[in-house]
Design a protein around this motif. Structure first.
Motif, PDB file in Angstrom:
ATOM      1  N   MET A 197       8.030  26.460  -5.993  1.00 21.80           N
ATOM      2  CA  MET A 197       9.335  25.793  -5.699  1.00 21.80           C
ATOM      3  C   MET A 197      10.492  26.495  -6.331  1.00 21.80           C
ATOM      4  SD  MET A 197      10.377  21.917  -7.330  1.00 21.80           S
ATOM      5  CE  MET A 197       9.842  22.131  -8.814  1.00 21.80           C
ATOM      6  N   LEU A 198      11.525  26.789  -5.408  1.00 19.12           N
ATOM      7  CA  LEU A 198      12.707  27.382  -5.711  1.00 19.12           C
ATOM      8  C   LEU A 198      13.763  26.503  -6.493  1.00 19.12           C
ATOM      9  CD1 LEU A 198      12.820  29.718  -2.840  1.00 19.12           C
ATOM     10  CD2 LEU A 198      12.081  30.584  -4.928  1.00 19.12           C
ATOM     11  N   LEU A 199      14.216  26.677  -7.568  1.00 14.27           N
ATOM     12  CA  LEU A 199      15.229  25.913  -8.153  1.00 14.27           C
ATOM     13  C   LEU A 199      16.662  26.639  -8.159  1.00 14.27           C
ATOM     14  CD1 LEU A 199      16.099  23.453  -9.754  1.00 14.27           C
ATOM     15  CD2 LEU A 199      15.375  24.638 -11.802  1.00 14.27           C
ATOM     16  N   PRO A 200      17.631  26.383  -7.663  1.00 15.00           N
ATOM     17  CA  PRO A 200      18.741  26.923  -7.716  1.00 15.00           C
ATOM     18  C   PRO A 200      19.375  26.722  -9.303  1.00 15.00           C
ATOM     19  CG  PRO A 200      18.850  25.285  -5.730  1.00 15.00           C
ATOM     20  CD  PRO A 200      17.708  25.158  -6.649  1.00 15.00           C
ATOM     21  N   LEU A 201      19.555  27.527  -9.986  1.00 15.06           N
ATOM     22  CA  LEU A 201      20.195  27.273 -11.213  1.00 15.06           C
ATOM     23  C   LEU A 201      21.802  27.990 -11.200  1.00 15.06           C
ATOM     24  CD1 LEU A 201      19.550  26.294 -14.086  1.00 15.06           C
ATOM     25  CD2 LEU A 201      18.455  28.599 -14.636  1.00 15.06           C
ATOM     26  N   LEU A 249      14.171  35.493   1.313  1.00 10.87           N
ATOM     27  CA  LEU A 249      14.945  35.501   2.143  1.00 10.87           C
ATOM     28  C   LEU A 249      15.317  33.985   2.541  1.00 10.87           C
ATOM     29  CD1 LEU A 249      14.137  38.062   4.916  1.00 10.87           C
ATOM     30  CD2 LEU A 249      15.739  38.287   3.067  1.00 10.87           C
ATOM     31  N   ASN A 250      16.730  33.701   2.745  1.00 11.06           N
ATOM     32  CA  ASN A 250      16.972  32.161   3.081  1.00 11.06           C
ATOM     33  C   ASN A 250      18.155  32.031   4.022  1.00 11.06           C
ATOM     34  OD1 ASN A 250      17.497  29.376   2.918  1.00 11.06           O
ATOM     35  ND2 ASN A 250      19.107  29.571   1.597  1.00 11.06           N
ATOM     36  N   PRO A 251      17.568  32.134   5.412  1.00 10.38           N
ATOM     37  CA  PRO A 251      18.501  31.998   6.561  1.00 10.38           C
ATOM     38  C   PRO A 251      18.626  30.553   6.884  1.00 10.38           C
ATOM     39  CG  PRO A 251      16.160  32.515   7.342  1.00 10.38           C
ATOM     40  CD  PRO A 251      16.083  32.489   5.907  1.00 10.38           C
ATOM     41  N   GLY A 252      17.940  29.657   6.048  1.00 12.60           N
ATOM     42  CA  GLY A 252      18.287  28.211   6.237  1.00 12.60           C
ATOM     43  C   GLY A 252      17.732  27.580   7.695  1.00 12.60           C
ATOM     44  N   VAL A 279      15.009  39.378  -5.973  1.00 17.35           N
ATOM     45  CA  VAL A 279      16.418  38.876  -5.285  1.00 17.35           C
ATOM     46  C   VAL A 279      15.906  37.638  -4.342  1.00 17.35           C
ATOM     47  CG1 VAL A 279      18.096  39.474  -3.877  1.00 17.35           C
ATOM     48  CG2 VAL A 279      17.547  41.114  -5.674  1.00 17.35           C
ATOM     49  N   PHE A 280      16.897  36.597  -4.522  1.00 16.64           N
ATOM     50  CA  PHE A 280      16.948  35.803  -3.497  1.00 16.64           C
ATOM     51  C   PHE A 280      18.294  35.832  -2.522  1.00 16.64           C
ATOM     52  CE2 PHE A 280      18.809  31.717  -2.177  1.00 16.64           C
ATOM     53  CZ  PHE A 280      17.820  31.120  -1.737  1.00 16.64           C
ATOM     54  N   PHE A 281      18.131  36.454  -1.423  1.00  9.76           N
ATOM     55  CA  PHE A 281      18.944  36.635  -0.508  1.00  9.76           C
ATOM     56  C   PHE A 281      19.472  35.501   0.275  1.00  9.76           C
ATOM     57  CE2 PHE A 281      17.123  40.961  -0.563  1.00  9.76           C
ATOM     58  CZ  PHE A 281      18.459  41.636  -0.927  1.00  9.76           C
ATOM     59  N   ASP A 282      20.634  34.958  -0.046  1.00  8.78           N
ATOM     60  CA  ASP A 282      21.077  33.667   0.695  1.00  8.78           C
ATOM     61  C   ASP A 282      21.966  33.859   2.038  1.00  8.78           C
ATOM     62  OD1 ASP A 282      21.310  30.906   1.218  1.00  8.78           O
ATOM     63  OD2 ASP A 282      22.859  30.694  -0.304  1.00  8.78           O
ATOM     64  N   ARG A 283      22.155  33.048   2.893  1.00 12.74           N
ATOM     65  CA  ARG A 283      22.706  33.022   4.123  1.00 12.74           C
ATOM     66  C   ARG A 283      22.450  34.307   4.921  1.00 12.74           C
ATOM     67  NH1 ARG A 283      28.817  31.825   3.787  1.00 12.74           N
ATOM     68  NH2 ARG A 283      29.206  33.511   2.529  1.00 12.74           N
ATOM     69  N   VAL A 292       8.936  35.617   0.647  1.00 12.20           N
ATOM     70  CA  VAL A 292       9.061  33.873   1.095  1.00 12.20           C
ATOM     71  C   VAL A 292      10.385  34.104   1.913  1.00 12.20           C
ATOM     72  CG1 VAL A 292       9.656  31.483   0.336  1.00 12.20           C
ATOM     73  CG2 VAL A 292       8.108  33.002  -1.020  1.00 12.20           C
ATOM     74  N   VAL A 293      10.233  33.393   2.919  1.00 10.92           N
ATOM     75  CA  VAL A 293      11.387  33.129   3.944  1.00 10.92           C
ATOM     76  C   VAL A 293      11.597  31.552   3.898  1.00 10.92           C
ATOM     77  CG1 VAL A 293      12.405  33.223   6.208  1.00 10.92           C
ATOM     78  CG2 VAL A 293      10.882  35.173   5.405  1.00 10.92           C
ATOM     79  N   CYS A 294      12.732  30.968   3.386  1.00 11.72           N
ATOM     80  CA  CYS A 294      13.326  29.749   3.496  1.00 11.72           C
ATOM     81  C   CYS A 294      13.835  29.468   4.796  1.00 11.72           C
ATOM     82  CB  CYS A 294      14.039  29.240   2.447  1.00 11.72           C
ATOM     83  SG  CYS A 294      13.533  29.862   0.690  1.00 11.72           S
ATOM     84  N   THR A 295      13.109  28.588   5.602  1.00  8.85           N
ATOM     85  CA  THR A 295      13.554  28.128   6.875  1.00  8.85           C
ATOM     86  C   THR A 295      14.254  26.683   6.972  1.00  8.85           C
ATOM     87  OG1 THR A 295      11.603  27.200   7.866  1.00  8.85           O
ATOM     88  CG2 THR A 295      12.146  29.502   8.150  1.00  8.85           C
TER      89      THR A 295
END
Length: 140
Positions: free
Chosen positions: A2-6, A119-122, A91-95, A135-138
């Motif tokens: 579980m990723l928690l944006p802090l 990676l977070n392309p969303g 590293v958490f890469f966003d966008r 991990v890739v967050c889709t």
């Protein structure tokens, strides 16, 4: 995982940061975001807060915005290097871009990371992105 944006400063929500000391191991990984990345200089309050979480075994990733491929490699590199001022484990890469042209760009910046990569392309992305990260967050 579980990723928690802090994304809140430790002085604004000290109890939130303190409660994370109970989240050891693989249950939660906190995404630390000092100033939309690591900031230009070391923030001593963040340094103390992240050191405390690290001492308790809380996993943390540093936030880096790729602006869907709109940021230069140099800007991204500065953020990656900037996270060395804090005890993050990757590293958490966003966008993150999700298309074919963005794949090479993302591969280049990911090569600079030591540790875990998220990676977070969303959104759904090309299968090649999965090979670049742990991990890739889709979906957000």
């Amino acid at each position: 995982m579980m990723l928690l944006p802090l994304y809140i400063h430790p002085l604004v929500d000290p109890l939130g940061w303190e409660s994370l000391s109970q989240c050891r191991g693989d249950r939660v990984t906190a995404i630390v975001n000092v100033h939309n990345g690591p900031g230009e200089d070391r923030d001593e309050v963040y340094a103390v807060a992240t050191a405390r979480l690290h001492q308790f075994g809380v996993r943390m990733l540093g936030y880096v915005d790729l602006d869907y491929g709109g940021r230069s490699n140099g800007e991204v590199w500065c953020d990656i290097v900037g996270w060395s001022r804090y005890p993050v484990g990757g590293v958490f890469f966003d966008r993150v871009p999700s298309d074919a042209p963005g794949l090479e760009y993302t591969a280049q910046v990911v090569r600079a990371v030591r540790g875990q990569v998220v990676l977070n392309p969303g959104t759904t992305c090309l299968p090649g992105y999965a090979a670049l990260a742990d991990v890739v967050c889709t979906f957000e």
